[in-house]
Design an enzyme around this catalytic site. Structure first.
Site, PDB file in Angstrom:
ATOM      1  N   ASP A 141      41.149   6.649  73.096  1.00  0.00           N
ATOM      2  CA  ASP A 141      42.850   6.084  73.465  1.00  0.00           C
ATOM      3  C   ASP A 141      43.509   7.540  73.066  1.00  0.00           C
ATOM      4  O   ASP A 141      43.043   8.123  71.955  1.00  0.00           O
ATOM      5  CB  ASP A 141      43.221   5.272  72.492  1.00  0.00           C
ATOM      6  CG  ASP A 141      42.653   3.922  72.968  1.00  0.00           C
ATOM      7  OD1 ASP A 141      42.266   3.727  74.106  1.00  0.00           O
ATOM      8  OD2 ASP A 141      42.674   2.912  72.114  1.00  0.00           O
ATOM      9  N   ASP A 190      44.852  -6.192  79.545  1.00  0.00           N
ATOM     10  CA  ASP A 190      45.018  -6.439  77.888  1.00  0.00           C
ATOM     11  C   ASP A 190      45.505  -7.533  77.849  1.00  0.00           C
ATOM     12  O   ASP A 190      46.456  -8.115  78.459  1.00  0.00           O
ATOM     13  CB  ASP A 190      46.196  -5.423  77.500  1.00  0.00           C
ATOM     14  CG  ASP A 190      45.702  -3.913  77.476  1.00  0.00           C
ATOM     15  OD1 ASP A 190      44.477  -3.542  77.493  1.00  0.00           O
ATOM     16  OD2 ASP A 190      46.870  -3.256  77.754  1.00  0.00           O
TER      17      ASP A 190
END
Length: 258
Positions: A11, A130
Site C-alpha cells: 500500500d 473493499d
C-alpha cells in the site's frame, strides 16, 4: 489445478509503503521498490501496489514507481489507485505493469472494466473490492470505495458477478473488518465470492499466522477457496517470510510454487 499464489501487497501513499488497521492509523513500512525487490528475491509469485491515497485525493498513480519496479523485478505485478480511464490503464501497462487494479473507478463507471478488457485482454484487468460486513442484521457485505471511506450500498457478491461479466480477469477481495488485524481472513466472504464467479479470487485482509493463510487457500467446506493470498503486515513486520509460508503450504499438500 493451477498453482496457488502468494502476493505481497504494498500500500503506497506519497511514495512510501504504509500499513494501518481497518484502513486507518497508517504507519511507514519502507521504500516500495526496495521491498518489491526483497519479496521478488524471496520467491513471491506476484506483487500488488495500491496507491491508497490516489482515488481519495484525486492524484494520478505514480508512473515512475511502475517504471522503477519493472526495471528491478522479474515477477508480474499489479498497480492500482486513481486509474479512471483507458488512457490511465495504457500509461501504466506501457510503463511496465502487468495488470491494473480498478476499484472506485469501476463503481463510478463500470464500462471502464469492459473497455480495459476489450483493449488489453481480461488477464490485465483486476477489480479490487473493499468489503465490510453489514451491521444491520442482514447477511452479506457492502462494497466501499474512496479508500474505504464511502459505502456504495452495492452487495459484494452481486458486484463481483457484475464485474466478472464485464470482463474482470481477477477479483482482489479485501475484508475491511479484517484489514491489518492479523485475526484471520474472512473465509465466509472469500468463499461466497469464489463460489459466485468464474475468475480467480485473491483473499486479502487479516492474515496473522500460517493457519490463516492455509485456510484461505483450502477448498474444503471451511476453506476460503481463494486462488491467492495477499499479504502485508505479516511480511512487512518480519513476522513470517515468503519462504516460511511456502514451505508450510507445501507441507500441507497445497499446490504452490516452491
Amino acid at each position: 489445478m493451477v498453482a496457488l499464489r502468494l502476493i505481497p501487497c504494498l500500500d503506497v501513499a506519497r511514495g512510501r509503503v504504509v500499513k494501518g488497521i481497518n484502513f486507518v492509523g497508517l504507519r511507514d513500512a519502507g521504500d516500495p521498490v526496495e521491498l518489491a525487490c526483497r519479496y521478488s528475491h524471496a520467491g513471491a509469485d506476484e506483487l500488488v501496489f495500491l496507491d491508497i491515497a490516489a482515488s481519495h485525493e484525486g492524484r494520478a498513480t505514480l508512473v515512475d514507481l511502475v517504471r522503477r519496479t519493472a526495471e528491478s523485478v522479474t515477477i508480474p505485478f499489479t498497480v492500482g489507485g486513481g486509474i479512471s480511464s483507458v488512457e490511465g490503464i495504457t500509461e501504466l501497462l506501457r510503463a511496465g505493469a502487468d495488470k491494473v487494479s480498478l476499484n472506485s473507478s469501476a463503481v463510478g463507471r463500470p464500462e471502464l472494466v469492459r473497455e480495459g478488457a476489450q483493449r488489453f485482454g481480461r488477464q490485465c484487468i483486476v477489480v479490487a473490492i473493499d468489503a465490510r460486513r453489514r451491521n444491520s442484521g442482514t447477511d452479506g457485505w457492502d462494497v466501499y470505495v474512496k479508500g474505504g471511506r464511502e459505502n456504495t450500498g452495492l452487495d459484494v457478491v452481486r458486484w463481483a458477478q457484475q464485474v466478472t461479466e464485464l470482463g474482470a480477469g481477477e477479483i482482489l477481495l479485501t475484508s475491511m473488518d479484517g484489514d491489518g488485524t492479523q485475526a484471520g481472513y474472512d473465509l465466509q466472504l472469500t468463499r461466497a465470492v469464489a463460489a459466485a464467479v468464474s475468475v480467480p479470487v485473491i483473499a486479502s485482509g487479516g492474515a496473522g499466522c500460517l493457519d490463516h493463510i492455509a485456510a484461505a487457500l483450502e477448498t474444503g467446506p471451511e476453506g476460503g477457496h481463494a486462488s491467492a493470498a495477499l499479504l502485508a503486515s505479516l511480511l512487512h513486520d518480519g513476522v513470517l517470510t515468503v519462504e516460511q509460508i511456502k514451505a508450510d503450504l507445501l507441507a500441507r499438500g497445497l499446490k504452490i510454487r516452491p
